[in-house]
Design a protein around this motif. Structure first.
Motif, mmCIF file in Angstrom:
data_model
loop_
_atom_site.group_PDB
_atom_site.id
_atom_site.type_symbol
_atom_site.label_atom_id
_atom_site.label_comp_id
_atom_site.label_asym_id
_atom_site.label_seq_id
_atom_site.Cartn_x
_atom_site.Cartn_y
_atom_site.Cartn_z
ATOM 1 N N GLU A 32 15.916 -14.364 -18.497
ATOM 2 C CA GLU A 32 16.510 -14.945 -16.827
ATOM 3 C C GLU A 32 16.024 -14.525 -15.528
ATOM 4 O O GLU A 32 16.028 -15.129 -14.441
ATOM 5 C CB GLU A 32 18.419 -15.249 -17.156
ATOM 6 N N ASN A 33 15.974 -13.202 -15.233
ATOM 7 C CA ASN A 33 15.293 -12.636 -14.537
ATOM 8 C C ASN A 33 13.551 -12.671 -14.481
ATOM 9 O O ASN A 33 13.258 -12.517 -13.667
ATOM 10 C CB ASN A 33 15.257 -11.369 -14.889
ATOM 11 N N GLN A 34 13.289 -13.310 -14.693
ATOM 12 C CA GLN A 34 12.064 -13.531 -14.921
ATOM 13 C C GLN A 34 11.685 -15.090 -13.729
ATOM 14 O O GLN A 34 11.961 -16.264 -13.958
ATOM 15 C CB GLN A 34 10.836 -13.212 -15.828
ATOM 16 N N SER A 35 11.067 -15.041 -12.758
ATOM 17 C CA SER A 35 10.714 -16.207 -11.544
ATOM 18 C C SER A 35 9.160 -16.838 -11.694
ATOM 19 O O SER A 35 9.014 -17.647 -11.021
ATOM 20 C CB SER A 35 10.838 -15.933 -10.435
ATOM 21 N N ASP A 36 8.308 -16.842 -13.045
ATOM 22 C CA ASP A 36 7.148 -17.111 -13.008
ATOM 23 C C ASP A 36 6.754 -18.235 -14.242
ATOM 24 O O ASP A 36 6.980 -17.958 -15.621
ATOM 25 C CB ASP A 36 5.850 -16.391 -12.856
ATOM 26 N N PRO A 37 7.010 -19.876 -13.568
ATOM 27 C CA PRO A 37 6.897 -20.312 -15.138
ATOM 28 C C PRO A 37 5.849 -20.420 -15.747
ATOM 29 O O PRO A 37 5.929 -20.995 -17.389
ATOM 30 C CB PRO A 37 7.087 -21.327 -13.987
ATOM 31 N N PHE A 38 4.781 -20.100 -15.333
ATOM 32 C CA PHE A 38 3.785 -19.925 -15.976
ATOM 33 C C PHE A 38 3.352 -18.754 -16.898
ATOM 34 O O PHE A 38 2.266 -18.736 -17.577
ATOM 35 C CB PHE A 38 1.905 -20.541 -14.810
ATOM 36 N N ASP A 51 -10.131 -19.315 -18.341
ATOM 37 C CA ASP A 51 -8.715 -19.556 -17.577
ATOM 38 C C ASP A 51 -8.045 -19.784 -17.827
ATOM 39 O O ASP A 51 -7.731 -21.023 -19.011
ATOM 40 C CB ASP A 51 -9.776 -20.185 -16.717
ATOM 41 N N THR A 52 -6.885 -20.041 -17.045
ATOM 42 C CA THR A 52 -5.250 -20.400 -17.016
ATOM 43 C C THR A 52 -5.620 -21.608 -17.412
ATOM 44 O O THR A 52 -4.984 -22.782 -17.936
ATOM 45 C CB THR A 52 -4.445 -19.859 -16.008
ATOM 46 N N ASN A 92 5.473 -32.054 -21.446
ATOM 47 C CA ASN A 92 5.497 -30.767 -20.540
ATOM 48 C C ASN A 92 4.333 -29.818 -20.395
ATOM 49 O O ASN A 92 4.594 -29.645 -19.163
ATOM 50 C CB ASN A 92 6.780 -30.273 -21.062
ATOM 51 N N TYR A 93 3.023 -30.330 -21.107
ATOM 52 C CA TYR A 93 2.355 -29.181 -20.905
ATOM 53 C C TYR A 93 1.679 -29.942 -19.671
ATOM 54 O O TYR A 93 0.134 -29.304 -18.805
ATOM 55 C CB TYR A 93 1.169 -29.046 -21.979
ATOM 56 N N SER A 94 1.637 -31.646 -19.209
ATOM 57 C CA SER A 94 0.957 -32.001 -17.979
ATOM 58 C C SER A 94 1.279 -31.852 -17.434
ATOM 59 O O SER A 94 0.748 -31.292 -15.885
ATOM 60 C CB SER A 94 1.133 -33.919 -18.553
ATOM 61 N N VAL A 95 3.059 -31.993 -16.805
ATOM 62 C CA VAL A 95 3.557 -31.384 -15.181
ATOM 63 C C VAL A 95 3.053 -30.254 -15.342
ATOM 64 O O VAL A 95 2.981 -29.585 -14.190
ATOM 65 C CB VAL A 95 4.881 -31.454 -16.249
ATOM 66 N N LEU A 96 3.430 -28.775 -16.375
ATOM 67 C CA LEU A 96 3.044 -27.591 -16.148
ATOM 68 C C LEU A 96 1.521 -27.660 -15.631
ATOM 69 O O LEU A 96 1.320 -26.242 -14.631
ATOM 70 C CB LEU A 96 3.252 -26.993 -17.455
ATOM 71 N N LEU A 97 0.462 -27.982 -16.237
ATOM 72 C CA LEU A 97 -1.190 -27.851 -15.523
ATOM 73 C C LEU A 97 -0.866 -28.242 -14.653
ATOM 74 O O LEU A 97 -1.386 -27.711 -13.384
ATOM 75 C CB LEU A 97 -1.403 -28.553 -16.228
ATOM 76 N N TYR A 98 0.181 -30.066 -14.247
ATOM 77 C CA TYR A 98 -0.458 -29.918 -12.462
ATOM 78 C C TYR A 98 0.421 -28.844 -11.391
ATOM 79 O O TYR A 98 0.378 -29.434 -10.664
ATOM 80 C CB TYR A 98 0.578 -31.687 -12.529
ATOM 81 N N GLY A 99 1.846 -28.755 -12.214
ATOM 82 C CA GLY A 99 2.623 -27.346 -11.219
ATOM 83 C C GLY A 99 1.533 -26.751 -10.903
ATOM 84 O O GLY A 99 1.624 -26.178 -9.607
ATOM 85 N N TYR A 100 0.374 -25.640 -12.124
ATOM 86 C CA TYR A 100 0.401 -24.860 -11.511
ATOM 87 C C TYR A 100 -0.934 -25.400 -10.772
ATOM 88 O O TYR A 100 -1.269 -24.310 -10.115
ATOM 89 C CB TYR A 100 -0.326 -24.416 -13.037
ATOM 90 N N GLN A 102 -1.066 -27.533 -8.223
ATOM 91 C CA GLN A 102 -0.481 -27.449 -7.012
ATOM 92 C C GLN A 102 -0.084 -26.105 -7.130
ATOM 93 O O GLN A 102 -0.207 -25.921 -5.286
ATOM 94 C CB GLN A 102 0.929 -28.430 -7.104
ATOM 95 N N ASP A 103 0.696 -24.928 -7.550
ATOM 96 C CA ASP A 103 0.643 -23.872 -6.990
ATOM 97 C C ASP A 103 -0.533 -23.257 -6.521
ATOM 98 O O ASP A 103 -0.685 -22.511 -5.402
ATOM 99 C CB ASP A 103 1.814 -23.653 -8.093
ATOM 100 N N GLU A 104 -1.579 -23.054 -7.468
ATOM 101 C CA GLU A 104 -2.887 -22.595 -6.504
ATOM 102 C C GLU A 104 -3.088 -23.047 -5.369
ATOM 103 O O GLU A 104 -3.751 -22.011 -4.428
ATOM 104 C CB GLU A 104 -3.870 -23.032 -7.989
ATOM 105 N N LYS A 105 -3.684 -24.406 -5.728
ATOM 106 C CA LYS A 105 -3.704 -25.297 -4.227
ATOM 107 C C LYS A 105 -2.659 -24.450 -2.861
ATOM 108 O O LYS A 105 -3.495 -23.997 -1.753
ATOM 109 C CB LYS A 105 -3.687 -26.672 -3.458
ATOM 110 N N GLU A 106 -1.690 -24.442 -2.621
ATOM 111 C CA GLU A 106 -0.408 -23.983 -1.821
ATOM 112 C C GLU A 106 -0.806 -22.156 -1.626
ATOM 113 O O GLU A 106 -0.836 -21.938 -0.473
ATOM 114 C CB GLU A 106 0.685 -23.946 -2.899
ATOM 115 N N SER A 107 -1.402 -21.847 -2.770
ATOM 116 C CA SER A 107 -1.337 -20.273 -2.824
ATOM 117 C C SER A 107 -2.996 -20.169 -1.991
ATOM 118 O O SER A 107 -2.747 -18.628 -1.678
ATOM 119 C CB SER A 107 -1.115 -19.725 -3.841
ATOM 120 N N LYS A 108 -3.979 -20.731 -1.567
ATOM 121 C CA LYS A 108 -5.265 -20.635 -1.240
ATOM 122 C C LYS A 108 -4.772 -21.582 -0.098
ATOM 123 O O LYS A 108 -5.585 -20.314 1.256
ATOM 124 C CB LYS A 108 -6.075 -21.489 -1.966
ATOM 125 N N GLY A 109 -3.776 -21.401 0.829
ATOM 126 C CA GLY A 109 -3.834 -22.693 1.710
ATOM 127 C C GLY A 109 -4.324 -23.306 2.137
ATOM 128 O O GLY A 109 -4.475 -23.661 3.362
#
Length: 109
Positions: A32-38, A51-52, A92-100, A102-109
């Protein structure tokens, strides 16, 4: 199967996949207390295994291997595993990979 039946099946599988992801992501990402879905996927990198993104692919390859065996033999030896379970995991693995990614792209800005 008609197109409408196929689309209903798609909706059914996606709904089930989302419910399953919610439960599994809770268990694999620290509760419940964790926010990292990956979290469980990034651990392979932290452990120096790979690598991830490749870690996602390894898990997807495992599921594809199960599907190939099922197609070849027509059965799963694990009684509580069904083809739908393997398909849901792949969704689900496909969605998680895609989400990861996307998150990586957003983090790099």
């Amino acid at each position: 199967m008609t197109r409408d039946e196929l689309l209903k099946l798609h909706q059914h599988l996606c709904n089930n996949a989302q419910m399953l992801m919610s439960k599994k992501n809770h268990d694999y990402s620290g509760g419940e207390n964790q926010s990292d879905p990956f979290l469980n996927f990034t651990r392979v990198e932290k452990l120096g295994i790979t690598d991830t993104k490749r870690g996602f692919m390894v898990r997807m390859t495992d599921k594809i291997s199960r599907l190939i065996t099922f197609l070849d033999t027509g059965e799963y030896k694990v009684a509580d595993e069904k083809i739908e379970d393997t398909v849901l995991d792949l969704i689900n693995y496909s969605v998680l990979l895609y989400g990861y990614i996307q998150d990586e792209k957003e983090s790099k800005g």
